[in-house]
Design a protein around this motif. Structure first.
Motif, PDB file in Angstrom:
ATOM      1  N   ASN A 272      -2.593  -9.942   2.531  1.00  0.00           N
ATOM      2  CA  ASN A 272      -1.429 -10.186   2.896  1.00  0.00           C
ATOM      3  C   ASN A 272      -0.066  -9.583   2.195  1.00  0.00           C
ATOM      4  O   ASN A 272       1.274  -9.441   2.398  1.00  0.00           O
ATOM      5  CB  ASN A 272      -1.021 -11.748   2.541  1.00  0.00           C
ATOM      6  N   VAL A 273      -0.069  -7.937   2.396  1.00  0.00           N
ATOM      7  CA  VAL A 273       0.509  -6.911   2.368  1.00  0.00           C
ATOM      8  C   VAL A 273       0.176  -6.066   3.242  1.00  0.00           C
ATOM      9  O   VAL A 273      -0.956  -5.779   3.813  1.00  0.00           O
ATOM     10  CB  VAL A 273       0.441  -6.365   0.661  1.00  0.00           C
ATOM     11  N   ARG A 274       0.952  -5.063   3.136  1.00  0.00           N
ATOM     12  CA  ARG A 274       0.984  -3.625   4.461  1.00  0.00           C
ATOM     13  C   ARG A 274       1.369  -2.871   3.775  1.00  0.00           C
ATOM     14  O   ARG A 274       1.564  -2.430   2.192  1.00  0.00           O
ATOM     15  CB  ARG A 274       2.349  -4.086   5.841  1.00  0.00           C
ATOM     16  N   ALA A 275       1.175  -1.489   4.275  1.00  0.00           N
ATOM     17  CA  ALA A 275       1.563  -0.510   3.947  1.00  0.00           C
ATOM     18  C   ALA A 275       2.917   0.206   4.483  1.00  0.00           C
ATOM     19  O   ALA A 275       3.772  -0.739   5.592  1.00  0.00           O
ATOM     20  CB  ALA A 275       0.653   0.554   4.352  1.00  0.00           C
ATOM     21  N   ASP A 276       3.464   0.609   2.923  1.00  0.00           N
ATOM     22  CA  ASP A 276       5.395   1.964   4.226  1.00  0.00           C
ATOM     23  C   ASP A 276       4.969   2.774   4.182  1.00  0.00           C
ATOM     24  O   ASP A 276       3.892   3.217   4.644  1.00  0.00           O
ATOM     25  CB  ASP A 276       5.808   1.251   2.264  1.00  0.00           C
ATOM     26  N   ALA A 277       5.769   2.990   4.860  1.00  0.00           N
ATOM     27  CA  ALA A 277       6.015   3.862   6.297  1.00  0.00           C
ATOM     28  C   ALA A 277       5.471   5.529   5.896  1.00  0.00           C
ATOM     29  O   ALA A 277       3.958   6.200   6.368  1.00  0.00           O
ATOM     30  CB  ALA A 277       7.687   4.166   6.520  1.00  0.00           C
ATOM     31  N   THR A 278       6.091   5.871   4.639  1.00  0.00           N
ATOM     32  CA  THR A 278       5.133   7.370   3.636  1.00  0.00           C
ATOM     33  C   THR A 278       3.597   7.068   3.452  1.00  0.00           C
ATOM     34  O   THR A 278       2.460   8.086   4.653  1.00  0.00           O
ATOM     35  CB  THR A 278       5.732   7.165   2.269  1.00  0.00           C
ATOM     36  N   ALA A 279       2.691   5.861   3.427  1.00  0.00           N
ATOM     37  CA  ALA A 279       1.508   5.614   3.263  1.00  0.00           C
ATOM     38  C   ALA A 279       0.714   5.665   4.933  1.00  0.00           C
ATOM     39  O   ALA A 279      -0.375   6.072   4.753  1.00  0.00           O
ATOM     40  CB  ALA A 279       1.081   4.099   3.015  1.00  0.00           C
TER      41      ALA A 279
ATOM     42  N   ILE B  64       0.811  -0.724   0.150  1.00  0.00           N
ATOM     43  CA  ILE B  64       0.342   0.249   0.263  1.00  0.00           C
ATOM     44  C   ILE B  64       0.591   1.169  -0.240  1.00  0.00           C
ATOM     45  O   ILE B  64       1.877   1.308   0.772  1.00  0.00           O
ATOM     46  CB  ILE B  64      -0.891  -0.155   0.997  1.00  0.00           C
ATOM     47  N   THR B  65       0.770   1.975  -0.847  1.00  0.00           N
ATOM     48  CA  THR B  65       1.767   3.350  -0.694  1.00  0.00           C
ATOM     49  C   THR B  65       1.263   4.376  -1.047  1.00  0.00           C
ATOM     50  O   THR B  65      -1.041   4.956  -1.116  1.00  0.00           O
ATOM     51  CB  THR B  65       2.205   3.315  -2.591  1.00  0.00           C
ATOM     52  N   GLU B  66       1.736   5.265  -0.916  1.00  0.00           N
ATOM     53  CA  GLU B  66       0.797   7.295  -0.294  1.00  0.00           C
ATOM     54  C   GLU B  66      -0.036   7.365  -1.760  1.00  0.00           C
ATOM     55  O   GLU B  66      -1.408   7.956  -1.177  1.00  0.00           O
ATOM     56  CB  GLU B  66       2.232   8.053  -0.727  1.00  0.00           C
ATOM     57  N   ASN B  67      -0.171   7.257  -2.808  1.00  0.00           N
ATOM     58  CA  ASN B  67      -1.272   7.080  -4.139  1.00  0.00           C
ATOM     59  C   ASN B  67      -2.110   6.062  -3.887  1.00  0.00           C
ATOM     60  O   ASN B  67      -2.762   6.941  -3.687  1.00  0.00           O
ATOM     61  CB  ASN B  67      -0.091   6.770  -5.061  1.00  0.00           C
ATOM     62  N   ASP B  68      -2.280   5.863  -2.783  1.00  0.00           N
ATOM     63  CA  ASP B  68      -3.075   4.379  -2.876  1.00  0.00           C
ATOM     64  C   ASP B  68      -3.813   5.262  -1.765  1.00  0.00           C
ATOM     65  O   ASP B  68      -5.513   5.165  -1.396  1.00  0.00           O
ATOM     66  CB  ASP B  68      -2.422   2.856  -2.259  1.00  0.00           C
ATOM     67  N   VAL B  69      -3.357   5.704  -0.745  1.00  0.00           N
ATOM     68  CA  VAL B  69      -4.041   6.559   0.728  1.00  0.00           C
ATOM     69  C   VAL B  69      -4.689   8.135  -0.295  1.00  0.00           C
ATOM     70  O   VAL B  69      -5.851   8.370   0.102  1.00  0.00           O
ATOM     71  CB  VAL B  69      -2.987   6.959   1.476  1.00  0.00           C
ATOM     72  N   ASN B  70      -3.656   8.760  -0.962  1.00  0.00           N
ATOM     73  CA  ASN B  70      -3.863  10.026  -1.405  1.00  0.00           C
ATOM     74  C   ASN B  70      -5.501   9.658  -1.919  1.00  0.00           C
ATOM     75  O   ASN B  70      -6.651  10.127  -2.141  1.00  0.00           O
ATOM     76  CB  ASN B  70      -3.547  10.538  -2.467  1.00  0.00           C
ATOM     77  N   LEU B  71      -5.817   8.588  -3.097  1.00  0.00           N
ATOM     78  CA  LEU B  71      -6.748   8.178  -3.093  1.00  0.00           C
ATOM     79  C   LEU B  71      -7.793   7.815  -2.832  1.00  0.00           C
ATOM     80  O   LEU B  71      -8.776   7.924  -2.809  1.00  0.00           O
ATOM     81  CB  LEU B  71      -6.854   6.851  -5.008  1.00  0.00           C
TER      82      LEU B  71
END
Length: 491
Positions: free
Chosen positions: A341-348, A322-329
């Motif tokens: 089965n995935v996690r968000a990176d620190a920025t996200a 999960i990236t920052e772009n996903d969060v922005n969207l």
């Protein structure tokens, strides 16, 4: 870039001296078009998240030889979330391996239905290298603007949006803004976000210093006291005092919003459901493998069958963290993000905290389905069950430093510091609140068990007497599911 070069060659001597993220081009008809760099520009999602409508038309540039790329899909998602019409620019049509039919079919698969297929999305073949089709593209954009009936009043104090901002070593805070209404002039006092300043200079997209900027004109503003955020709104103020007041009020409001940012959770969506007949539940899916992502998207789609109350809409699905772009969207579309089965990176994660977006992690597909089924059925709101932890009897009254203290004996269970309590007199509840302090002898303690004495104070209540009963309790939230409802109905 080709549009800018063509415009400079036809309209002015000299080259492009500066690039500021937004620029204007004069169409053959003489009308001006303002371009933001790309729909993926950092300001694009920030503007949407902050409620500023800056982009009127999205030009989706697709290479005729490459077709739909991940960033193309992302741009489509952002345009949809913004509710902005799309114009497709089919680029690199001069290349021998260009395959426009393939690209159009790929667009159709993304629900971008072109006019030639009966849809409402114009498609213009262009070549940026050969500079062919650019004039037609400009005219199509202007046609869309005419259909939207875009107008602005230039004879008023200016307002608009910040496209980007930075701290320049030589010039101080520099903000690139687009004027939406009114006319911005050098010397005006402006507030941008929570900062203010007097406009020391206005620089256009060609690096020239100008005296004023009208509606839809992008300019760099020098003279602000600080650096605003991309997406902040700006407004010209009456005077310096008013500007300072507005900047201070916005600063306080920003802090309050940050503290009170409410997550877009399933529970929050159910609150909305109470006030609407139909609710669209927006979800972003990120997974470890494509098969899992597709299976989950299909399963969620099946939940829409045979009911209209809540419709699940998967606005984006992809493989990867999960990236920052996903969060922005997600923030733009009012969605939450499912990580399978995935996690968000620190920025996200930081962006999710800032924007109030909920990230939900799963490893079992049925858990995702159960949670969303529960939300759709109105059952996710937990039932609240009270559990009594203990009782104590007030046997003596003391006063210390003007504070009334109840000397108690715990008669059942345990009394915990900070717990909720009721004070009962002759079978009637006379107070319901929170335990203030809990002491044994002179020391604070976390809990007191049955058979022990203690001293208590109560938040906002001193009207207790000997013989009153103190009852400690907790409220447990028990999540309900649609299966619970079925079981109850069967019984």
């Amino acid at each position: 870039d080709s549009l800018r070069k063509a415009d400079v060659v036809s309209g002015e001597a000299g080259g492009i001296t500066q690039h500021i993220g937004a620029y204007q081009v004069k169409a053959p008809s003489g009308r001006m078009i303002t371009f933001l760099d790309t729909p993926g520009h950092a300001a694009f999602t920030a503007m949407r998240a902050r409620g500023a409508q800056v982009t009127d038309v999205v030009i989706l540039v697709v290479a005729a030889d490459d077709g739909i790329m991940p960033q193309t899909k992302e741009a489509i998602q952002h345009a949809r979330a913004a509710g902005v019409p799309i114009v497709v620019a089919l680029n690199k049509m001069d290349k021998p391996d260009a395959n426009p039919t393939k690209v159009k079919n790929e667009l159709l698969a993304e629900d971008v239905v072109l006019e030639e297929f009966g849809g409402d999305v114009p498609c213009v073949p262009v070549s940026a290298l050969k500079r062919t089709g650019l004039e037609e593209l400009e005219e199509i954009v202007l046609l869309q603007a005419d259909m939207l009936d875009l107008k602005a009043n230039a004879n008023r104090r200016a307002d608009g949006a910040v496209v980007e901002a930075r701290l320049d070593k030589g010039r101080g805070p520099v903000a690139t803004v687009i004027v939406q209404r009114g006319t911005l002039r050098a010397g005006d006092i402006v507030v941008a976000g929570s900062v203010w300043g007097r406009v020391r200079a206005l620089i256009n997209d060609r690096g020239e210093q100008i005296d004023e900027a009208g509606p839809s004109m992008p300019v760099e503003v020098l003279g602000l006291q600080g650096v605003p955020a991309a997406g902040d709104t700006f407004v010209a103020a009456e005077d310096e005092r008013k500007a300072k007041e507005v900047a201070y009020a916005r600063n306080v409001l920003d802090r309050e919003r940050a503290q009170a940012a409410r997550k877009m959770s399933l529970e929050g969506l159910m609150e909305k459901l109470a006030n609407h007949d139909t609710l669209e539940l927006n979800v972003i899916i990120k997974g470890d493998v494509q098969g899992s992502v597709e299976a989950l998207a299909y399963a969620l789609g099946q939940l829409n069958a045979d009911q209209q109350q809540v419709q699940v809409k998967v606005i984006s699905r992809a493989v990867g963290v999960i990236t920052e772009n996903d969060v922005n969207l997600a923030s733009t579309a009012g969605a939450f993000v499912v990580g399978f089965n995935v996690r968000a990176d620190a920025t996200a994660r930081a962006a999710a905290d800032r924007l109030g977006v909920e990230l939900r992690y799963y490893s079992i597909i049925y858990n995702v389905i159960d949670d969303i089924k529960a939300a759709m059925s109105g059952l996710l709101a937990p039932s609240k069950v009270e559990e009594i932890t203990g009782q104590a009897e007030i046997r003596a009254l003391f006063t210390f430093d003007k504070t009334r203290i109840a000397g108690c004996m715990v008669t059942e269970g345990k009394i915990f510091r900070g717990s909720r309590i009721r004070i009962i007199r002759e079978g009637t509840v006379i107070h319901d609140g929170k335990l203030g302090t809990l002491r044994r002898a002179k020391d604070d303690t976390k809990e007191v068990a049955s058979g022990y004495e203690c001293g208590m104070t109560f938040d906002n209540f001193t009207d207790f007497k000997e013989g009153d009963v103190v009852e400690g309790y907790t409220i447990k939230e028990i999540k309900r599911t649609i299966d619970d409802l079925k079981a109850a109905a069967a019984q």
